[in-house]
Design a protein around this motif. Structure first.
Motif, PDB file in Angstrom:
ATOM      1  N   ALA A 179       0.609  -1.142   0.197  1.00 28.21           N
ATOM      2  CA  ALA A 179       0.015  -0.166  -0.040  1.00 28.21           C
ATOM      3  C   ALA A 179       0.983   1.330   0.096  1.00 28.21           C
ATOM      4  CB  ALA A 179      -1.049  -0.012   1.308  1.00 28.21           C
ATOM      5  N   LEU A 180       2.005   1.163   0.939  1.00 29.11           N
ATOM      6  CA  LEU A 180       2.837   2.520   0.866  1.00 29.11           C
ATOM      7  C   LEU A 180       3.314   2.692  -0.448  1.00 29.11           C
ATOM      8  CD1 LEU A 180       4.348   4.630   2.577  1.00 29.11           C
ATOM      9  CD2 LEU A 180       6.003   2.837   3.181  1.00 29.11           C
ATOM     10  N   TRP A 181       3.908   1.600  -1.259  1.00 27.24           N
ATOM     11  CA  TRP A 181       4.495   1.670  -2.446  1.00 27.24           C
ATOM     12  C   TRP A 181       3.491   2.154  -3.626  1.00 27.24           C
ATOM     13  CZ3 TRP A 181       3.595  -0.878  -7.310  1.00 27.24           C
ATOM     14  CH2 TRP A 181       4.384  -0.348  -8.146  1.00 27.24           C
ATOM     15  N   ALA A 182       2.460   1.818  -3.394  1.00 28.43           N
ATOM     16  CA  ALA A 182       1.268   2.350  -4.388  1.00 28.43           C
ATOM     17  C   ALA A 182       1.170   3.676  -4.181  1.00 28.43           C
ATOM     18  CB  ALA A 182      -0.054   1.728  -4.154  1.00 28.43           C
ATOM     19  N   TRP A 183       1.376   4.068  -2.767  1.00 28.15           N
ATOM     20  CA  TRP A 183       0.728   5.390  -2.573  1.00 28.15           C
ATOM     21  C   TRP A 183       1.910   6.324  -3.082  1.00 28.15           C
ATOM     22  CZ3 TRP A 183       2.675   9.571   0.233  1.00 28.15           C
ATOM     23  CH2 TRP A 183       1.649  10.516   0.431  1.00 28.15           C
ATOM     24  N   LYS A 184       3.043   6.051  -2.763  1.00 32.39           N
ATOM     25  CA  LYS A 184       4.287   6.688  -3.289  1.00 32.39           C
ATOM     26  C   LYS A 184       4.579   6.946  -4.829  1.00 32.39           C
ATOM     27  CE  LYS A 184       7.758   6.103   0.604  1.00 32.39           C
ATOM     28  NZ  LYS A 184       8.780   5.414   1.070  1.00 32.39           N
ATOM     29  N   LYS A 185       3.758   5.947  -5.398  1.00 30.82           N
ATOM     30  CA  LYS A 185       3.877   5.943  -6.816  1.00 30.82           C
ATOM     31  C   LYS A 185       2.889   6.831  -7.184  1.00 30.82           C
ATOM     32  CE  LYS A 185       3.556   2.925 -10.715  1.00 30.82           C
ATOM     33  NZ  LYS A 185       3.411   1.605 -11.655  1.00 30.82           N
ATOM     34  N   LYS A 186       1.749   6.816  -6.772  1.00 27.57           N
ATOM     35  CA  LYS A 186       0.613   8.085  -6.950  1.00 27.57           C
ATOM     36  C   LYS A 186       1.214   9.466  -6.433  1.00 27.57           C
ATOM     37  CE  LYS A 186      -3.865   7.512  -6.383  1.00 27.57           C
ATOM     38  NZ  LYS A 186      -5.192   7.223  -5.669  1.00 27.57           N
ATOM     39  N   HIS A 187       2.234   9.618  -5.567  1.00 24.10           N
ATOM     40  CA  HIS A 187       2.675  11.044  -4.920  1.00 24.10           C
ATOM     41  C   HIS A 187       3.982  10.916  -5.185  1.00 24.10           C
ATOM     42  CE1 HIS A 187      -1.620  11.610  -3.625  1.00 24.10           C
ATOM     43  NE2 HIS A 187      -1.497  10.495  -3.218  1.00 24.10           N
ATOM     44  N   PRO A 188       4.516  11.073  -6.044  1.00 23.00           N
ATOM     45  CA  PRO A 188       6.171  10.986  -6.228  1.00 23.00           C
ATOM     46  C   PRO A 188       7.044  12.115  -5.668  1.00 23.00           C
ATOM     47  CG  PRO A 188       5.199  11.440  -8.407  1.00 23.00           C
ATOM     48  CD  PRO A 188       3.957  11.113  -7.481  1.00 23.00           C
ATOM     49  N   THR A 189       6.316  13.059  -5.429  1.00 21.78           N
ATOM     50  CA  THR A 189       7.008  14.399  -4.767  1.00 21.78           C
ATOM     51  C   THR A 189       6.694  14.525  -3.144  1.00 21.78           C
ATOM     52  OG1 THR A 189       5.303  15.957  -5.353  1.00 21.78           O
ATOM     53  CG2 THR A 189       6.911  15.661  -6.988  1.00 21.78           C
ATOM     54  N   SER A 190       6.070  13.565  -2.880  1.00 17.06           N
ATOM     55  CA  SER A 190       5.835  13.727  -1.444  1.00 17.06           C
ATOM     56  C   SER A 190       6.672  12.971  -0.534  1.00 17.06           C
ATOM     57  CB  SER A 190       4.233  13.216  -0.989  1.00 17.06           C
ATOM     58  OG  SER A 190       4.278  11.776  -1.154  1.00 17.06           O
ATOM     59  N   ILE A 191       7.016  13.208   0.811  1.00 20.33           N
ATOM     60  CA  ILE A 191       7.841  12.662   1.415  1.00 20.33           C
ATOM     61  C   ILE A 191       6.970  12.196   2.844  1.00 20.33           C
ATOM     62  CG2 ILE A 191       9.837  13.120   3.119  1.00 20.33           C
ATOM     63  CD1 ILE A 191      10.620  15.244   1.453  1.00 20.33           C
ATOM     64  N   VAL A 192       7.008  10.932   3.025  1.00 18.42           N
ATOM     65  CA  VAL A 192       6.373  10.401   4.212  1.00 18.42           C
ATOM     66  C   VAL A 192       7.421  10.412   5.483  1.00 18.42           C
ATOM     67  CG1 VAL A 192       5.443   8.265   5.206  1.00 18.42           C
ATOM     68  CG2 VAL A 192       5.210   8.600   2.707  1.00 18.42           C
ATOM     69  N   LEU A 193       6.914  10.980   6.302  1.00 22.01           N
ATOM     70  CA  LEU A 193       7.620  11.377   7.523  1.00 22.01           C
ATOM     71  C   LEU A 193       7.541  10.311   8.380  1.00 22.01           C
ATOM     72  CD1 LEU A 193       7.133  14.211   6.605  1.00 22.01           C
ATOM     73  CD2 LEU A 193       7.256  15.148   9.124  1.00 22.01           C
ATOM     74  N   ASN A 194       6.718   9.357   8.356  1.00 18.85           N
ATOM     75  CA  ASN A 194       6.789   7.840   9.158  1.00 18.85           C
ATOM     76  C   ASN A 194       7.894   7.106   8.615  1.00 18.85           C
ATOM     77  OD1 ASN A 194       3.878   9.081   8.724  1.00 18.85           O
ATOM     78  ND2 ASN A 194       3.696   7.896  10.509  1.00 18.85           N
ATOM     79  N   ASP A 195       8.226   7.134   7.335  1.00 12.36           N
ATOM     80  CA  ASP A 195       9.528   6.450   6.661  1.00 12.36           C
ATOM     81  C   ASP A 195      10.740   7.017   7.188  1.00 12.36           C
ATOM     82  OD1 ASP A 195       9.755   3.930   5.418  1.00 12.36           O
ATOM     83  OD2 ASP A 195       9.678   5.145   3.463  1.00 12.36           O
ATOM     84  N   LEU A 196      10.678   7.966   7.741  1.00  7.28           N
ATOM     85  CA  LEU A 196      12.328   8.465   7.880  1.00  7.28           C
ATOM     86  C   LEU A 196      12.798   8.428   9.193  1.00  7.28           C
ATOM     87  CD1 LEU A 196      11.586  12.279   6.424  1.00  7.28           C
ATOM     88  CD2 LEU A 196      12.855  10.307   5.189  1.00  7.28           C
ATOM     89  N   PRO A 197      14.110   8.296   9.511  1.00  2.00           N
ATOM     90  CA  PRO A 197      14.629   8.692  10.968  1.00  2.00           C
ATOM     91  C   PRO A 197      13.707   9.644  11.429  1.00  2.00           C
ATOM     92  CG  PRO A 197      16.163   8.088   9.546  1.00  2.00           C
ATOM     93  CD  PRO A 197      14.828   8.470   8.350  1.00  2.00           C
ATOM     94  N   PHE A 198      13.738   9.568  12.889  1.00  7.98           N
ATOM     95  CA  PHE A 198      13.011  10.536  13.572  1.00  7.98           C
ATOM     96  C   PHE A 198      13.858  12.066  13.533  1.00  7.98           C
ATOM     97  CE2 PHE A 198      12.055  13.470  17.185  1.00  7.98           C
ATOM     98  CZ  PHE A 198      10.812  13.565  16.831  1.00  7.98           C
ATOM     99  N   ASP A 199      15.039  12.067  13.628  1.00  4.69           N
ATOM    100  CA  ASP A 199      15.756  13.258  13.420  1.00  4.69           C
ATOM    101  C   ASP A 199      15.629  13.785  11.941  1.00  4.69           C
ATOM    102  OD1 ASP A 199      16.882  12.987  15.772  1.00  4.69           O
ATOM    103  OD2 ASP A 199      18.895  12.054  15.116  1.00  4.69           O
ATOM    104  N   GLU A 200      15.410  13.272  10.912  1.00  7.72           N
ATOM    105  CA  GLU A 200      15.307  13.863   9.752  1.00  7.72           C
ATOM    106  C   GLU A 200      13.804  14.137   9.683  1.00  7.72           C
ATOM    107  OE1 GLU A 200      16.277  11.570   6.269  1.00  7.72           O
ATOM    108  OE2 GLU A 200      17.964  10.452   7.266  1.00  7.72           O
ATOM    109  N   ALA A 201      12.888  13.406  10.169  1.00  5.79           N
ATOM    110  CA  ALA A 201      11.630  13.725  10.108  1.00  5.79           C
ATOM    111  C   ALA A 201      11.310  15.172  10.880  1.00  5.79           C
ATOM    112  CB  ALA A 201      10.679  12.772  10.625  1.00  5.79           C
ATOM    113  N   PHE A 202      12.197  15.242  11.991  1.00  9.51           N
ATOM    114  CA  PHE A 202      11.907  16.256  12.631  1.00  9.51           C
ATOM    115  C   PHE A 202      12.411  17.574  12.374  1.00  9.51           C
ATOM    116  CE2 PHE A 202      13.347  19.311  16.254  1.00  9.51           C
ATOM    117  CZ  PHE A 202      12.140  19.519  16.690  1.00  9.51           C
ATOM    118  N   GLU A 203      13.440  17.439  11.429  1.00  8.19           N
ATOM    119  CA  GLU A 203      14.022  18.687  10.578  1.00  8.19           C
ATOM    120  C   GLU A 203      13.265  18.874   9.676  1.00  8.19           C
ATOM    121  OE1 GLU A 203      17.940  19.074   7.887  1.00  8.19           O
ATOM    122  OE2 GLU A 203      18.437  18.134   9.796  1.00  8.19           O
TER     123      GLU A 203
END
Length: 157
Positions: A127-151
């Protein structure tokens, strides 16, 4: 000099003009003392010697980045009180982001944040792969290390 503000306790209901909080200030890994503010719009209180306060405050003014006042564009020194309040703000923002990431699907697209009522742990890799394919310019914060997401979160808040 390495400054750390630990054991932060924030009291939202008592915060009026300034943040009502208490915390422990560490300098170079050693406990210096308690810092607190009653939330009524005054300076912080420091439960350590005036001599130590002056030493740390002067270091802050000389070494921390200057800040620009949004009202008159003047450049100002960052003192110990301002640094402490910045640390409290970061603490509250991290707490908020952790809560969001735990309960919701959080993404950033075109410098805006969006949340979806789907818990991160319930989203399948397909589901995540399909969602990322539909929204290629978006960044999923849940998928990042916390420090990067927080920045990223900090840049847009």
């Amino acid at each position: 000099m390495k400054l750390e503000l630990k054991n932060i306790k924030y009291y939202a209901s008592m915060s009026e003009e300034t943040d009502c909080y208490e915390a422990i200030l560490y300098v170079d890994g050693k406990r210096l003392g308690r810092v607190h503010n009653d939330g009524h719009g005054g300076c912080d209180y420091h439960d350590f010697s005036w001599k130590d306060y002056e030493r740390v405050n002067e270091w802050c003014k000389e070494n921390l980045p200057k800040w620009i006042c949004p009202f008159d564009n003047t450049e100002n020194e960052t003192d110990l009180d301002l640094w402490c309040h910045g640390q409290v703000t970061n603490y509250l923002m991290q707490k908020d982001l952790k809560r969001l990431l735990k309960k919701l699907f959080v993404m950033e697209e075109d410098k805006q944040f969006f949340t979806y009522k789907a818990k991160w742990r319930d989203i399948s890799p397909q589901a995540l792969w399909a969602w990322k394919k539909k929204h290629p310019t978006s960044i999923v914060l849940n998928d990042l290390p916390f420090d990067e997401a927080f920045e990223l979160y900090q840049q847009h808040s």
